[in-house]
Design an enzyme around this catalytic site. Structure first.
Site, PDB file in Angstrom:
ATOM      1  N   LYS A 284       0.825  -1.224   0.000  1.00  0.00           N
ATOM      2  CA  LYS A 284       0.000   0.000   0.000  1.00  0.00           C
ATOM      3  C   LYS A 284       0.851   1.263   0.000  1.00  0.00           C
ATOM      4  O   LYS A 284       0.597   2.180  -0.760  1.00  0.00           O
ATOM      5  CB  LYS A 284      -0.901   0.060   1.247  1.00  0.00           C
ATOM      6  CG  LYS A 284      -2.009  -0.932   1.285  1.00  0.00           C
ATOM      7  CD  LYS A 284      -2.977  -0.626   2.419  1.00  0.00           C
ATOM      8  CE  LYS A 284      -2.356  -0.581   3.798  1.00  0.00           C
ATOM      9  NZ  LYS A 284      -1.787  -1.867   4.276  1.00  0.00           N
TER      10      LYS A 284
ATOM     11  N   ARG B 176      -9.714   1.530   8.304  1.00  0.00           N
ATOM     12  CA  ARG B 176      -9.377   0.157   8.657  1.00  0.00           C
ATOM     13  C   ARG B 176     -10.511  -0.507   9.419  1.00  0.00           C
ATOM     14  O   ARG B 176     -10.415  -1.699   9.725  1.00  0.00           O
ATOM     15  CB  ARG B 176      -8.149   0.151   9.560  1.00  0.00           C
ATOM     16  CG  ARG B 176      -6.833  -0.079   8.818  1.00  0.00           C
ATOM     17  CD  ARG B 176      -5.757   0.234   9.808  1.00  0.00           C
ATOM     18  NE  ARG B 176      -4.550  -0.483   9.765  1.00  0.00           N
ATOM     19  CZ  ARG B 176      -3.394   0.034   9.307  1.00  0.00           C
ATOM     20  NH1 ARG B 176      -3.364   1.171   8.694  1.00  0.00           N
ATOM     21  NH2 ARG B 176      -2.293  -0.651   9.444  1.00  0.00           N
TER      22      ARG B 176
ATOM     23  N   ARG C  73      11.530  -5.405   5.226  1.00  0.00           N
ATOM     24  CA  ARG C  73      11.196  -4.009   4.927  1.00  0.00           C
ATOM     25  C   ARG C  73      12.067  -3.028   5.698  1.00  0.00           C
ATOM     26  O   ARG C  73      12.390  -3.242   6.856  1.00  0.00           O
ATOM     27  CB  ARG C  73       9.731  -3.749   5.276  1.00  0.00           C
ATOM     28  CG  ARG C  73       9.335  -2.296   5.067  1.00  0.00           C
ATOM     29  CD  ARG C  73       7.872  -2.129   4.940  1.00  0.00           C
ATOM     30  NE  ARG C  73       7.167  -2.268   6.200  1.00  0.00           N
ATOM     31  CZ  ARG C  73       5.849  -2.130   6.307  1.00  0.00           C
ATOM     32  NH1 ARG C  73       5.118  -1.869   5.239  1.00  0.00           N
ATOM     33  NH2 ARG C  73       5.262  -2.270   7.474  1.00  0.00           N
TER      34      ARG C  73
ATOM     35  N   ARG D 131      11.262  -0.821  10.855  1.00  0.00           N
ATOM     36  CA  ARG D 131      10.198  -0.333  11.734  1.00  0.00           C
ATOM     37  C   ARG D 131      10.129  -1.162  13.003  1.00  0.00           C
ATOM     38  O   ARG D 131      10.331  -2.371  12.965  1.00  0.00           O
ATOM     39  CB  ARG D 131       8.843  -0.429  11.008  1.00  0.00           C
ATOM     40  CG  ARG D 131       8.580   0.730  10.115  1.00  0.00           C
ATOM     41  CD  ARG D 131       7.346   0.539   9.274  1.00  0.00           C
ATOM     42  NE  ARG D 131       6.145   0.125   9.986  1.00  0.00           N
ATOM     43  CZ  ARG D 131       4.935   0.169   9.466  1.00  0.00           C
ATOM     44  NH1 ARG D 131       4.768   0.638   8.231  1.00  0.00           N
ATOM     45  NH2 ARG D 131       3.896  -0.236  10.134  1.00  0.00           N
TER      46      ARG D 131
ATOM     47  N   ARG E 163      -0.772  -7.672  13.640  1.00  0.00           N
ATOM     48  CA  ARG E 163      -1.326  -6.747  12.641  1.00  0.00           C
ATOM     49  C   ARG E 163      -2.086  -7.497  11.553  1.00  0.00           C
ATOM     50  O   ARG E 163      -3.118  -7.027  11.072  1.00  0.00           O
ATOM     51  CB  ARG E 163      -0.195  -5.899  12.051  1.00  0.00           C
ATOM     52  CG  ARG E 163       0.271  -4.831  13.049  1.00  0.00           C
ATOM     53  CD  ARG E 163       1.708  -4.436  12.843  1.00  0.00           C
ATOM     54  NE  ARG E 163       1.939  -3.863  11.548  1.00  0.00           N
ATOM     55  CZ  ARG E 163       3.066  -4.006  10.852  1.00  0.00           C
ATOM     56  NH1 ARG E 163       4.047  -4.734  11.319  1.00  0.00           N
ATOM     57  NH2 ARG E 163       3.185  -3.428   9.695  1.00  0.00           N
TER      58      ARG E 163
HETATM   59  P1  AMP Z   1       0.709   1.158   8.973  1.00  0.00           P
HETATM   60  O1  AMP Z   1       1.929   1.959   8.695  1.00  0.00           O
HETATM   61  O2  AMP Z   1      -0.432   1.515   8.074  1.00  0.00           O
HETATM   62  O3  AMP Z   1       0.980  -0.325   9.039  1.00  0.00           O
HETATM   63  O4  AMP Z   1       0.225   1.603  10.452  1.00  0.00           O
HETATM   64  C1  AMP Z   1       1.080   1.433  11.568  1.00  0.00           C
HETATM   65  C2  AMP Z   1       0.269   1.451  12.857  1.00  0.00           C
HETATM   66  O5  AMP Z   1      -0.414   2.714  12.976  1.00  0.00           O
HETATM   67  C3  AMP Z   1      -0.830   0.407  12.939  1.00  0.00           C
HETATM   68  O6  AMP Z   1      -0.347  -0.858  13.377  1.00  0.00           O
HETATM   69  C4  AMP Z   1      -1.758   1.058  13.960  1.00  0.00           C
HETATM   70  O7  AMP Z   1      -1.243   0.957  15.277  1.00  0.00           O
HETATM   71  C5  AMP Z   1      -1.701   2.524  13.562  1.00  0.00           C
HETATM   72  N1  AMP Z   1      -2.714   2.877  12.527  1.00  0.00           N
HETATM   73  C6  AMP Z   1      -2.473   3.346  11.271  1.00  0.00           C
HETATM   74  N2  AMP Z   1      -3.616   3.583  10.610  1.00  0.00           N
HETATM   75  C7  AMP Z   1      -4.614   3.230  11.463  1.00  0.00           C
HETATM   76  C8  AMP Z   1      -6.029   3.233  11.366  1.00  0.00           C
HETATM   77  N3  AMP Z   1      -6.669   3.619  10.240  1.00  0.00           N
HETATM   78  N4  AMP Z   1      -6.732   2.803  12.446  1.00  0.00           N
HETATM   79  C9  AMP Z   1      -6.125   2.419  13.574  1.00  0.00           C
HETATM   80  N5  AMP Z   1      -4.792   2.370  13.735  1.00  0.00           N
HETATM   81  C10 AMP Z   1      -4.027   2.789  12.692  1.00  0.00           C
END
Ligand code: AMP
Length: 219
Positions: free
Chosen positions: A17, A92, A130, A162, A173
């Site tokens: 994404k 999400r 990553r 990360r 996740r």
């Molecule tokens: P990502 O980089 O999209 O994998 O997001 C990293 C972390 O940010 C996730 O594991 C959540 O803890 C938080 N996060 C990001 N976007 C959301 C969302 N739309 N709803 C809830 N938590 C989010």
């Protein structure tokens, strides 16, 4: 594709994404709005939000809906997002999707929701290798590093692993994706917005596939 500039990318962690949303946003000249990047940035800079979101990010749990929704509403209200955006990592959950609908109803609604689909094995392989730029969020992989050691090609920032790309947090996740986000696919499919894209292959291959699918969908 005027409607298509309000695009959402969904897909499990590791589906690509971040990489594809950044390319799509550059192609349509709209901002790339990535909630994960916004939260990581807030934590890194010790912003007001940092205390509230840090513990969720560290363990790989979702940040509470009301907080995420507030942050996205503010971001979409900024002038650069008025004519369009590519959303990455939001919505999400169902309440987030409904909040998004309410925010952009007056702007004509969403153009498309791209579902980037990869098998779990591919996602896990990508996530464990990553690397990400601390400063601008550009993604790399140990097999495709930046040109100059570990400084970002885009901004020169430091490229690191990360904190939540550990085996335990990845598993949590992926489970959250199945429980909370997969049900959204039906929500968007019922409204004719879902565009399925095979997310396997190189970033160039996936991007070409995605743009072709969006073109077909907008006709
Ligand atoms: P990502 O980089 O999209 O994998 O997001 C990293 C972390 O940010 C996730 O594991 C959540 O803890 C938080 N996060 C990001 N976007 C959301 C969302 N739309 N709803 C809830 N938590 C989010």
């Amino acid at each position: 594709m005027s409607d298509g500039t309000r695009i959402v990318l969904v897909g499990k962690q590791g589906a690509g994404k971040g990489t594809q949303a950044a390319r799509l946003a550059a192609c349509y000249e709209v901002p790339h709005v990535a909630t994960g990047n916004m939260f990581r940035d807030a934590v890194r800079r010790g912003r007001e939000l940092a205390g509230e979101v840090r513990r969720y990010l560290e363990v790989g749990e979702l940040v509470p809906d009301d907080l995420v929704i507030r942050v996205v509403e503010q971001r979409l209200d900024e002038p650069d997002a008025r004519d369009g955006f590519v959303l990455d990592g939001f919505p999400r959950t169902r309440p987030q999707a409904e909040a998004l609908d309410a925010v952009i109803e007056r702007r004509g609604g969403l153009g498309a929701v791209v579902n980037l689909d990869v098998p779990d094995g591919v996602a896990i392989q990508r996530l464990s290798g990553r690397r990400v730029c601390r400063a601008c969020g550009t993604n790399y992989h140990v097999d495709r590093p930046p040109r100059d050691d570990w400084s970002c090609d885009a901004c020169g920032g430091e490229v690191v692993q990360r904190d939540d790309d550990t085996a335990e947090a990845i598993a949590r996740r992926l489970a959250a994706y199945e429980n909370d986000t997969v049900p959204l696919l039906g929500y968007y499919e019922a409204r004719g917005l879902l565009v399925a894209v095979d997310g396997t292959g190189t970033p160039d291959e996936v991007f070409a596939r995605m743009v072709a699918a969006l073109d077909r969908a907008s006709r």
